[in-house]
Design a protein around this motif. Structure first.
Motif, PDB file in Angstrom:
ATOM      1  N   LEU A   1       1.762  -5.650   4.181  1.00 12.70           N
ATOM      2  CA  LEU A   1       2.881  -4.862   4.683  1.00 12.70           C
ATOM      3  C   LEU A   1       3.428  -3.945   3.591  1.00 12.70           C
ATOM      4  O   LEU A   1       3.730  -2.766   3.852  1.00 12.70           O
ATOM      5  CB  LEU A   1       3.982  -5.795   5.187  1.00 12.70           C
ATOM      6  CG  LEU A   1       5.255  -5.140   5.730  1.00 12.70           C
ATOM      7  CD1 LEU A   1       4.934  -4.259   6.930  1.00 12.70           C
ATOM      8  CD2 LEU A   1       6.288  -6.188   6.091  1.00 12.70           C
ATOM      9  N   ILE A   2       3.557  -4.449   2.383  1.00 16.13           N
ATOM     10  CA  ILE A   2       4.041  -3.625   1.271  1.00 16.13           C
ATOM     11  C   ILE A   2       3.115  -2.435   1.038  1.00 16.13           C
ATOM     12  O   ILE A   2       3.562  -1.297   0.837  1.00 16.13           O
ATOM     13  CB  ILE A   2       4.178  -4.483  -0.004  1.00 16.13           C
ATOM     14  CG1 ILE A   2       5.289  -5.530   0.176  1.00 16.13           C
ATOM     15  CG2 ILE A   2       4.460  -3.613  -1.224  1.00 16.13           C
ATOM     16  CD1 ILE A   2       5.359  -6.552  -0.940  1.00 16.13           C
ATOM     17  N   HIS A   3       1.813  -2.678   1.095  1.00 15.90           N
ATOM     18  CA  HIS A   3       0.840  -1.607   0.856  1.00 15.90           C
ATOM     19  C   HIS A   3       0.670  -0.688   2.060  1.00 15.90           C
ATOM     20  O   HIS A   3       0.062   0.373   1.936  1.00 15.90           O
ATOM     21  CB  HIS A   3      -0.516  -2.206   0.469  1.00 15.90           C
ATOM     22  CG  HIS A   3      -0.557  -2.745  -0.927  1.00 15.90           C
ATOM     23  ND1 HIS A   3      -0.050  -3.980  -1.260  1.00 15.90           N
ATOM     24  CD2 HIS A   3      -1.033  -2.216  -2.096  1.00 15.90           C
ATOM     25  CE1 HIS A   3      -0.212  -4.195  -2.561  1.00 15.90           C
ATOM     26  NE2 HIS A   3      -0.799  -3.141  -3.090  1.00 15.90           N
ATOM     27  N   SER A   4       1.206  -1.094   3.219  1.00 14.94           N
ATOM     28  CA  SER A   4       1.085  -0.257   4.412  1.00 14.94           C
ATOM     29  C   SER A   4       1.950   0.994   4.336  1.00 14.94           C
ATOM     30  O   SER A   4       1.731   1.947   5.097  1.00 14.94           O
ATOM     31  CB  SER A   4       1.467  -1.066   5.659  1.00 14.94           C
ATOM     32  OG  SER A   4       0.559  -2.114   5.877  1.00 14.94           O
TER      33      SER A   4
ATOM     34  N   LEU B   1      -3.762   4.786   3.311  1.00  9.96           N
ATOM     35  CA  LEU B   1      -3.765   3.339   3.154  1.00  9.96           C
ATOM     36  C   LEU B   1      -4.753   2.940   2.060  1.00  9.96           C
ATOM     37  O   LEU B   1      -5.876   3.438   2.021  1.00  9.96           O
ATOM     38  CB  LEU B   1      -4.152   2.669   4.475  1.00  9.96           C
ATOM     39  CG  LEU B   1      -3.144   2.827   5.614  1.00  9.96           C
ATOM     40  CD1 LEU B   1      -3.729   2.312   6.924  1.00  9.96           C
ATOM     41  CD2 LEU B   1      -1.837   2.115   5.296  1.00  9.96           C
ATOM     42  N   PRO B   2      -4.346   2.057   1.156  1.00  9.29           N
ATOM     43  CA  PRO B   2      -5.209   1.745   0.005  1.00  9.29           C
ATOM     44  C   PRO B   2      -6.533   1.097   0.392  1.00  9.29           C
ATOM     45  O   PRO B   2      -7.471   1.134  -0.395  1.00  9.29           O
ATOM     46  CB  PRO B   2      -4.347   0.802  -0.838  1.00  9.29           C
ATOM     47  CG  PRO B   2      -3.309   0.277   0.092  1.00  9.29           C
ATOM     48  CD  PRO B   2      -3.061   1.348   1.103  1.00  9.29           C
ATOM     49  N   TRP B   3      -6.599   0.477   1.592  1.00  6.86           N
ATOM     50  CA  TRP B   3      -7.872  -0.130   2.001  1.00  6.86           C
ATOM     51  C   TRP B   3      -8.759   0.842   2.793  1.00  6.86           C
ATOM     52  O   TRP B   3      -9.782   0.437   3.343  1.00  6.86           O
ATOM     53  CB  TRP B   3      -7.623  -1.394   2.831  1.00  6.86           C
ATOM     54  CG  TRP B   3      -6.767  -1.171   4.045  1.00  6.86           C
ATOM     55  CD1 TRP B   3      -7.140  -0.672   5.253  1.00  6.86           C
ATOM     56  CD2 TRP B   3      -5.369  -1.456   4.155  1.00  6.86           C
ATOM     57  NE1 TRP B   3      -6.078  -0.618   6.116  1.00  6.86           N
ATOM     58  CE2 TRP B   3      -4.973  -1.109   5.471  1.00  6.86           C
ATOM     59  CE3 TRP B   3      -4.416  -1.980   3.282  1.00  6.86           C
ATOM     60  CZ2 TRP B   3      -3.669  -1.260   5.913  1.00  6.86           C
ATOM     61  CZ3 TRP B   3      -3.120  -2.130   3.733  1.00  6.86           C
ATOM     62  CH2 TRP B   3      -2.752  -1.780   5.019  1.00  6.86           C
ATOM     63  N   SER B   4      -8.359   2.097   2.847  1.00  2.45           N
ATOM     64  CA  SER B   4      -9.155   3.066   3.615  1.00  2.45           C
ATOM     65  C   SER B   4      -9.991   3.977   2.725  1.00  2.45           C
ATOM     66  O   SER B   4     -10.757   4.799   3.225  1.00  2.45           O
ATOM     67  CB  SER B   4      -8.227   3.919   4.491  1.00  2.45           C
ATOM     68  OG  SER B   4      -7.352   4.703   3.698  1.00  2.45           O
TER      69      SER B   4
ATOM     70  N   SER C   1      -1.828   6.560  10.287  1.00  2.00           N
ATOM     71  CA  SER C   1      -2.306   5.187  10.145  1.00  2.00           C
ATOM     72  C   SER C   1      -1.276   4.279   9.474  1.00  2.00           C
ATOM     73  O   SER C   1      -1.193   3.086   9.793  1.00  2.00           O
ATOM     74  CB  SER C   1      -3.611   5.182   9.349  1.00  2.00           C
ATOM     75  OG  SER C   1      -3.447   5.837   8.102  1.00  2.00           O
ATOM     76  N   SER C   2      -0.493   4.788   8.556  1.00  2.00           N
ATOM     77  CA  SER C   2       0.499   3.952   7.865  1.00  2.00           C
ATOM     78  C   SER C   2       1.527   3.400   8.841  1.00  2.00           C
ATOM     79  O   SER C   2       1.947   2.233   8.740  1.00  2.00           O
ATOM     80  CB  SER C   2       1.201   4.759   6.763  1.00  2.00           C
ATOM     81  OG  SER C   2       0.299   5.122   5.745  1.00  2.00           O
TER      82      SER C   2
ATOM     83  N   LEU D   1       3.562  -1.493  11.764  1.00  2.00           N
ATOM     84  CA  LEU D   1       3.854  -2.218  12.999  1.00  2.00           C
ATOM     85  C   LEU D   1       2.988  -3.466  13.124  1.00  2.00           C
ATOM     86  O   LEU D   1       3.468  -4.541  13.497  1.00  2.00           O
ATOM     87  CB  LEU D   1       3.617  -1.305  14.208  1.00  2.00           C
ATOM     88  CG  LEU D   1       4.585  -0.147  14.432  1.00  2.00           C
ATOM     89  CD1 LEU D   1       4.288   0.548  15.754  1.00  2.00           C
ATOM     90  CD2 LEU D   1       6.036  -0.631  14.428  1.00  2.00           C
ATOM     91  N   PHE D   2       1.705  -3.317  12.828  1.00  2.00           N
ATOM     92  CA  PHE D   2       0.785  -4.452  12.980  1.00  2.00           C
ATOM     93  C   PHE D   2       1.156  -5.598  12.050  1.00  2.00           C
ATOM     94  O   PHE D   2       1.217  -6.760  12.474  1.00  2.00           O
ATOM     95  CB  PHE D   2      -0.649  -3.993  12.719  1.00  2.00           C
ATOM     96  CG  PHE D   2      -1.652  -5.112  12.769  1.00  2.00           C
ATOM     97  CD1 PHE D   2      -2.007  -5.684  13.980  1.00  2.00           C
ATOM     98  CD2 PHE D   2      -2.217  -5.614  11.602  1.00  2.00           C
ATOM     99  CE1 PHE D   2      -2.923  -6.736  14.030  1.00  2.00           C
ATOM    100  CE2 PHE D   2      -3.132  -6.658  11.640  1.00  2.00           C
ATOM    101  CZ  PHE D   2      -3.487  -7.210  12.857  1.00  2.00           C
ATOM    102  N   PHE D   3       1.419  -5.304  10.790  1.00  2.00           N
ATOM    103  CA  PHE D   3       1.699  -6.388   9.852  1.00  2.00           C
ATOM    104  C   PHE D   3       3.107  -6.950  10.011  1.00  2.00           C
ATOM    105  O   PHE D   3       3.357  -8.114   9.654  1.00  2.00           O
ATOM    106  CB  PHE D   3       1.431  -5.928   8.419  1.00  2.00           C
ATOM    107  CG  PHE D   3      -0.039  -5.805   8.127  1.00  2.00           C
ATOM    108  CD1 PHE D   3      -0.840  -6.926   8.096  1.00  2.00           C
ATOM    109  CD2 PHE D   3      -0.629  -4.567   7.942  1.00  2.00           C
ATOM    110  CE1 PHE D   3      -2.204  -6.831   7.858  1.00  2.00           C
ATOM    111  CE2 PHE D   3      -1.981  -4.455   7.707  1.00  2.00           C
ATOM    112  CZ  PHE D   3      -2.774  -5.586   7.665  1.00  2.00           C
ATOM    113  N   LEU D   4       4.027  -6.170  10.569  1.00  2.20           N
ATOM    114  CA  LEU D   4       5.310  -6.755  10.963  1.00  2.20           C
ATOM    115  C   LEU D   4       5.098  -7.773  12.075  1.00  2.20           C
ATOM    116  O   LEU D   4       5.722  -8.848  12.079  1.00  2.20           O
ATOM    117  CB  LEU D   4       6.269  -5.652  11.426  1.00  2.20           C
ATOM    118  CG  LEU D   4       7.028  -4.884  10.339  1.00  2.20           C
ATOM    119  CD1 LEU D   4       7.839  -3.757  10.963  1.00  2.20           C
ATOM    120  CD2 LEU D   4       7.945  -5.818   9.545  1.00  2.20           C
TER     121      LEU D   4
END
Length: 631
Positions: free
Chosen positions: A136-139, A144-147, A395-396, A401-404
């Motif tokens: 969530l912090i990285h979102s 996005l850092p994983w993209s 995407s962010s 929303l997803f990680f919340l």
């Protein structure tokens, strides 16, 4: 009726053994209203498993056909045990241990076994929330850092496939694809198969973020390595949030669940609406629900269904008993349980639409089979779904929303488990712990101890430990044995008819008699057959890659044995303590028909009445109807 009986207060009359009625001891709390109970139960049973396990099991086990074995286990095992535990808590007004001591002293170990399972969950389940907070912090970062593959944790094998939906400019004939080994977009479109084969040798940035940034797994097997302090801080934050949700008891828990139990539904609905409007969503839904009737012949499908029901409905953990114990005596727990079971299963099915619509879009956008992107557990929540979200414009926003949603789905399940453990401990030592300030200290002690025990899960070897505890801690074998024991104790030792009389006294009518025969025959039989099938397979430790004799297999055996050993251990203790009253219920339990047989079948008396001193039902029924809330 003695003078002492007339003077008994309503709390003692319906289940509270009252040796703790000393000066300074506070009365046992009750839910302020029925909605708090409903939302707390919903928060416990509706969790991450509904989102990251049920949809995958549907896809894996025949699509819509999986609902057949799922419903069989639901109606024959899930609902009967769910209602049994909830009604037991409401009837005795006791937590997960003392409730069993009240109705059958020799099986007090059943309660302790369930509390060991809860301790497992309190220690390792919250690690998932730590991962969710980290994501969530990285979102909030863009991109996005994983993209991308431009981060310090990426390797030379990292490759990010660009999707058409998020990057349409790359798919025109004149687009420059020189950054991919000097291949043009024309070459990409004309030799798609070859490229897909080549790309399979690469690692996606989502996988590398999960492996090299979040987990940072050590290459040394069997070694925990150093603690990752950023994850440890996320774990600490999760425990701080959890503590302040329940530190004041159900006065705070009952209020917090108004938000934590409903907010995930809003997030899930938003993600569902977005998912079904994406291209390729229809194909994803087909893969999710496409029926394959041949799967019904596979025993593994039925075992998966039973395992999902037991985990999803939080049975055999003592949590339902503890939450039910805060109900007023005449609450209609039968209606509540049926509504909650319907809500839980409907949420699981609905979550599948939200998950597979987005997975179908990702497969469509990347032009790969859906089977390549389906996953369950952490693989879905932290690799597959984040990858799909990274393909969307904005995407962010969708990632936040997803990680919340992930955070709140796990949070209420976590703090309700902690609440259950605190309740059970308090009811074991009421004279010491039901005092002003004691509750806060008890919950703080639980939080600190579980946090320290959870630190090994955020080390370099923490994921291996997580898989081990997740597999063998609240294992299917343990839950099946506990469920089988619970139904046998209530139906054959305490007496199914006597328990039905208790329920009728509470809610005003008798539940369906189908439940009685499920408790007596169907549920124990299914549990035994499922357990025998599990034990009959090849060595379970080898299945999960743990060689017999290794430290991992030893830990696995200990995790399974720890809760189960409680049952015979306390049976022996009861034998030594009072062999003449091992099956005699507590005298202060309200029995409206003490002269009736405790168990009958087809109008034949199986076990006659067990007469014992009983409180005056007319007096106490009037007092309980007027019982005020302590909240």
């Amino acid at each position: 009726m003695t003078e002492e009986t007339v003077k008994r207060g309503p709390v003692e009359e319906h289940g509270q053994n009252n040796p703790d009625s000393e000066e300074g001891t506070q009365p046992r709390e009750k839910w302020a209203n029925n909605m708090e109970f409903i939302l707390s139960m919903a928060g416990e049973i509706i969790g991450l498993g509904n989102v990251w396990r049920f949809p995958y099991l549907c896809y894996k086990n025949g699509g819509g056909v999986f609902l057949i074995p799922y419903c069989v286990f639901l109606f024959c095992c899930g609902i009967p045990v769910f209602f049994l535990e909830t009604a037991l808590g409401q009837y005795t007004s006791e937590g997960g241990v003392t409730a069993w001591r009240k109705i059958c002293p020799m099986f007090e170990g059943v309660g302790f076994a369930s509390q060991v399972i809860v301790i497992y969950l309190n220690i390792y389940y919250i690690v998932v929330l730590a991962w969710g907070i980290f994501y969530l912090i990285h979102s909030f970062k863009s991109p996005l850092p994983w993209s991308t593959c431009d981060n310090w944790w990426n390797t030379d094998l990292c490759f990010s496939r660009a999707g058409f939906f998020a990057n349409p400019e790359l798919f025109h004939d004149e687009s420059n694809w020189s950054f991919l080994h000097n291949i043009s977009s024309e070459g990409f479109n004309n030799s798609n198969v070859g490229l897909n084969d080549t790309f399979l040798t690469f690692i996606s940035p989502e996988n590398e973020f999960w492996t090299h940034r979040v987990l940072r797994t050590s290459q040394e097997l069997g070694s925990l390595g150093k603690v990752h302090w950023d994850l440890a801080l996320c774990l600490l934050l999760a425990w701080v949030i959890c503590y302040f949700c329940i530190w004041k008891g159900i006065k705070t828990t009952g209020k917090v669940v108004y938000f934590t139990a409903t907010f995930p539904y809003l997030m899930l609905f938003i993600l569902f609406i977005r998912g079904v409007t994406l291209p390729g969503a229809a194909e994803g839904l087909k893969y999710y629900l496409r029926p394959d009737f041949s799967k019904l012949a596979h025993p593994e499908v039925w075992v998966d269904a039973g395992t999902q029901v037991f985990f999803s409905y939080a049975v055999c953990q003592g949590v339902l008993t503890s939450l039910g114990s805060y109900n007023k005596y005449n609450n209609n727990c039968y209606k509540d349980c049926l509504a909650l079971c319907c809500l839980n299963s409907a949420t699981s099915i609905f979550a599948g639409f939200a998950v597979f619509s987005v997975i179908g879009f990702m497969a469509h956008d990347l032009n790969i089979p859906i089977s390549e992107v389906t996953a369950s557990g952490p693989g879905l929540a932290f690799i597959a779904y984040p990858k799909a979200l990274s393909l969307l414009p904005g995407s962010s926003f969708w990632a936040v929303l997803f990680f919340l949603m992930i955070l709140f789905l796990g949070l209420d399940s976590q703090f309700v488990c902690v609440e259950s453990l605190a309740t059970s401990i308090t009811d074991l030592f009421p004279s010491r712990l039901r005092r002003k300030g004691a509750r806060e200290l008890l919950v703080l002690a639980i939080a600190v101890i579980c946090f320290l025990l959870g630190l090994p899960f955020v080390t370099e070897g923490g994921m291996n430990l997580f898989r081990l505890v997740d597999t063998f801690g609240p294992s299917g074998t343990s839950l099946l044995i506990i469920a089988c024991t619970e139904t046998i104790v209530v139906s054959w030792i305490y007496g199914a008819d006597r328990f039905y009389d208790n329920i009728e006294d509470m809610i005003g009518y008798r539940p369906s008699r189908v439940l009685k025969y499920c408790w007596m025959f169907v549920t124990p039989l299914i549990c035994v057959l499922t357990m025998l099938y599990n034990l009959g397979k090849q060595n379970i430790f080898n299945v999960y890659g743990y060689a017999p004799g290794s430290s991992a297999s030893a830990i696995a055996g200990l995790l399974i044995a720890a809760p189960l050993i409680c049952i015979p251990a306390f049976l022996f203790i009861a034998l030594c303590r009072d062999p003449n009253n091992m099956t005699t219920p507590s005298k202060d339990l309200r029995q409206v028909s003490p002269d009736k047989p405790v168990l009958t079948m087809c109008n034949f008396v199986i076990f006659k009445a067990q007469k014992q001193p009983n409180i005056n039902t007319d007096e106490t029924s009037m007092k309980m109807m007027e019982e005020p809330s302590s909240v």
